[in-house]
Design a protein around this motif. Structure first.
Motif, PDB file in Angstrom:
ATOM      1  N   ALA A 336       0.602   8.520  -6.711  1.00 15.58           N
ATOM      2  CA  ALA A 336      -0.839   8.383  -6.926  1.00 15.58           C
ATOM      3  C   ALA A 336      -1.602   9.089  -5.806  1.00 15.58           C
ATOM      4  O   ALA A 336      -2.604   9.760  -6.050  1.00 15.58           O
ATOM      5  CB  ALA A 336      -1.230   6.909  -7.002  1.00 15.58           C
ATOM      6  N   ARG A 337      -1.106   8.966  -4.573  1.00 15.17           N
ATOM      7  CA  ARG A 337      -1.754   9.668  -3.458  1.00 15.17           C
ATOM      8  C   ARG A 337      -1.657  11.172  -3.619  1.00 15.17           C
ATOM      9  O   ARG A 337      -2.612  11.901  -3.385  1.00 15.17           O
ATOM     10  CB  ARG A 337      -1.096   9.270  -2.137  1.00 15.17           C
ATOM     11  CG  ARG A 337      -1.567   7.924  -1.666  1.00 15.17           C
ATOM     12  CD  ARG A 337      -0.605   7.384  -0.635  1.00 15.17           C
ATOM     13  NE  ARG A 337      -1.019   6.044  -0.290  1.00 15.17           N
ATOM     14  CZ  ARG A 337      -1.411   5.665   0.925  1.00 15.17           C
ATOM     15  NH1 ARG A 337      -1.396   6.526   1.922  1.00 15.17           N
ATOM     16  NH2 ARG A 337      -1.778   4.428   1.154  1.00 15.17           N
ATOM     17  N   ASP A 339      -1.360  12.805  -6.355  1.00 18.89           N
ATOM     18  CA  ASP A 339      -2.169  13.255  -7.502  1.00 18.89           C
ATOM     19  C   ASP A 339      -3.654  12.958  -7.315  1.00 18.89           C
ATOM     20  O   ASP A 339      -4.464  13.304  -8.178  1.00 18.89           O
ATOM     21  CB  ASP A 339      -1.727  12.522  -8.792  1.00 18.89           C
ATOM     22  CG  ASP A 339      -0.271  12.787  -9.142  1.00 18.89           C
ATOM     23  OD1 ASP A 339       0.311  13.712  -8.539  1.00 18.89           O
ATOM     24  OD2 ASP A 339       0.288  12.077  -9.998  1.00 18.89           O
ATOM     25  N   GLY A 340      -4.007  12.222  -6.252  1.00 20.60           N
ATOM     26  CA  GLY A 340      -5.409  11.880  -6.022  1.00 20.60           C
ATOM     27  C   GLY A 340      -5.977  10.960  -7.087  1.00 20.60           C
ATOM     28  O   GLY A 340      -7.115  11.098  -7.519  1.00 20.60           O
ATOM     29  N   ARG A 341      -5.171   9.991  -7.538  1.00 23.76           N
ATOM     30  CA  ARG A 341      -5.646   9.039  -8.556  1.00 23.76           C
ATOM     31  C   ARG A 341      -5.392   7.607  -8.071  1.00 23.76           C
ATOM     32  O   ARG A 341      -4.675   7.390  -7.090  1.00 23.76           O
ATOM     33  CB  ARG A 341      -4.939   9.280  -9.894  1.00 23.76           C
ATOM     34  CG  ARG A 341      -3.427   9.144  -9.799  1.00 23.76           C
ATOM     35  CD  ARG A 341      -2.715   9.206 -11.144  1.00 23.76           C
ATOM     36  NE  ARG A 341      -1.264   9.279 -10.963  1.00 23.76           N
ATOM     37  CZ  ARG A 341      -0.459   8.253 -10.718  1.00 23.76           C
ATOM     38  NH1 ARG A 341      -0.942   7.027 -10.617  1.00 23.76           N
ATOM     39  NH2 ARG A 341       0.846   8.427 -10.557  1.00 23.76           N
ATOM     40  N   GLU A 342      -5.993   6.647  -8.793  1.00 25.25           N
ATOM     41  CA  GLU A 342      -5.731   5.235  -8.500  1.00 25.25           C
ATOM     42  C   GLU A 342      -4.318   4.890  -8.950  1.00 25.25           C
ATOM     43  O   GLU A 342      -3.856   5.399  -9.978  1.00 25.25           O
ATOM     44  CB  GLU A 342      -6.702   4.351  -9.287  1.00 25.25           C
ATOM     45  CG  GLU A 342      -8.145   4.444  -8.845  1.00 25.25           C
ATOM     46  CD  GLU A 342      -8.345   3.908  -7.437  1.00 25.25           C
ATOM     47  OE1 GLU A 342      -7.851   2.803  -7.146  1.00 25.25           O
ATOM     48  OE2 GLU A 342      -8.985   4.616  -6.629  1.00 25.25           O
ATOM     49  N   ASP A 344      -1.277   2.431 -10.524  1.00 36.37           N
ATOM     50  CA  ASP A 344      -1.153   1.389 -11.543  1.00 36.37           C
ATOM     51  C   ASP A 344      -1.245   0.020 -10.853  1.00 36.37           C
ATOM     52  O   ASP A 344      -0.430  -0.286  -9.978  1.00 36.37           O
ATOM     53  CB  ASP A 344       0.214   1.580 -12.222  1.00 36.37           C
ATOM     54  CG  ASP A 344       0.537   0.487 -13.228  1.00 36.37           C
ATOM     55  OD1 ASP A 344      -0.258  -0.462 -13.368  1.00 36.37           O
ATOM     56  OD2 ASP A 344       1.606   0.596 -13.855  1.00 36.37           O
TER      57      ASP A 344
END
Ligand code: NAI
Length: 385
Positions: A336-337, A339-342, A344
């Motif tokens: 997630a880090r 990919d720069g997303r929140e 799960d």
């Protein structure tokens, strides 16, 4: 998707916990075992690493070599597991975090509260992940217990009862065996033996399941085998910040008990009971109804339970798979880090450096309370008061 690169320090041939980490990290195919400094003896560590499939230049002789070797590589490891003896955790974890690596550290994270606070500060300053391997929180039904409490099935939690009592150091004739003796020697083990080794797993699980933190505690610590300086049995009463009352028993002289980790939670509307030696059943007692047995892998459990089960219902699923859930949480957190997303939310369950620090504060409070005839003491680290 590219596999994440994983490295390990400690966990050499014949070690107790090394194989469970390798099984856990490898299980979902998220991590590739790429580097290691596996043994305190450089030659044996290098040779064992290569037998496990590491490239010659990434089977390191010690952790300092590994730090130097990995920090300059483009394909450097994404996560480093520290599975060495307790007194080495702090230094190795600190240096790898400072060099920008994510770390999964075995428990206890440090030997003192001050060291624990330093790790938390470094984690916050560097933005790196520092997880602590309270691996039994990875069991699917433990995660389901937490979800049931969080969604209000039990109502307000009144009581939590945790145990981690085994009988493997009960033989007085074996107490001077060097493999056992060091554990009860303050010079090597620190201020606490059984509570620091096993009690902290049970105490952390009480927090994990209830979503509450320990604030105060009172401990009765004893050495049932008189030659021991540190405790081999402790009964700890505690209070939590959400109002729950806690009871914890930990022992290494409870003959006949094997691993002995169990947890019970009682709320206004029902009670839950789970035992690690029978991890695939969770006992649920709703107020005024009959006992129900929740099976791991059943339909319609929580997202947290569904995500952390792999083998179909009725088949055994055990400790390395619980560790695998810590690793799959970390793989999701690291991805997630990248990919720069929140991440799960059902994976956001791995124990943190803050949990490792809270355990150290509890260890020191238990040791002190034991000396003061069970005085009630603040169990929070100074940083969180
Ligand atoms: P062990 O004594 O069986 O193995 C330790 C391994 O680390 C050996 O291979 C040794 O050669 C290696 N080692 C020692 N110093 C080293 C160094 N400076 N650099 C590289 N390798 C080094 O110990 P065990 O039982 O595997 O415990 C290791 C850690 O795991 C301890 O901190 C223990 O508390 C923790 N543990 C955690 C469990 C859990 O459920 N989370 C269960 C059992 C142990």
């Amino acid at each position: 998707m590219m596999k994440l690169q994983w490295g390990m320090i400690g966990g050499g041939e014949g070690s107790q916990i090394g194989p469970a980490h390798r099984l856990g990290a490898g299980l979902d195919g998220a991590f590739e075992f790429a580097a290691g400094a596996l043994d305190h003896r450089p030659k044996e560590g290098r040779a064992y690493g290569q037998r496990l499939g590491l490239a010659g230049d990434r089977a390191y002789g010690n952790w300092q070599e590994m730090l130097e070797g990995e920090r300059s590589r483009e394909d450097r490891v994404d996560l480093v597991t520290v599975a060495t003896p307790n007194a080495t955790h702090f230094e190795i974890t600190r240096e790898f975090l400072k060099a920008g690596f994510h770390v999964l550290c075995e428990k206890p994270m440090t030997m003192t509260v001050e060291e624990g606070e330093e790790i938390v500060r470094i984690t916050r300053d560097t933005g790196r992940i520092c997880a602590v391997n309270y691996g039994y929180t990875g069991y699917s039904l433990v995660r389901h217990m937490r979800a049931m409490v969080a969604r209000g099935d039990l109502g307000k939690v009144r009581l939590v009862k945790a145990e981690f009592a085994h009988g493997h150091h009960a033989d007085a004739a074996d107490a001077d065996n060097p493999r056992v003796r060091w554990r009860y020697d303050p010079a090597q083990a620190g201020v606490s033996a059984q509570f620091a080794d096993c009690g902290i797993h049970a105490l952390h699980m009480a927090s994990f399941v209830t979503g509450q933190e320990v604030t105060r505690l009172s401990a009765d610590t004893v050495s049932c085998i008189e030659s021991r300086e540190l405790e081999d049995d402790a009964m700890v009463n505690f209070r939590m910040d959400g109002g729950a009352v806690g009871r914890l028993w930990t022992s290494s002289v409870a003959i006949g008990r094997q691993h002995g980790l169990t947890i019970q939670v009682f709320g206004e509307k029902g009670g839950l009971r789970w035992a690690q030696e029978h991890p695939n059943q969770l006992y649920w007692m709703p107020l005024g109804e009959r006992l129900q047995v929740i099976e791991r892998g059943e339909a319609n459990l929580s997202p947290e339970a569904d995500r952390s089960t792999r083998v179909t219902i009725g088949h055994a699923e055990g400790m390395p798979l619980a560790f695998a859930n810590i690793y799959s949480d970390l793989a999701e957190a690291i991805r997630a880090r990248k990919d720069g997303r929140e991440m799960d939310p059902a994976a956001d369950l791995y124990p943190r450096a803050e949990d490792g620090l809270r355990s150290m504060a509890a260890v020191f409070a238990v040791a002190q309370s034991g000396k003061e005839d069970g005085a009630w003491l603040d169990a929070r680290p100074p940083m969180f008061r």
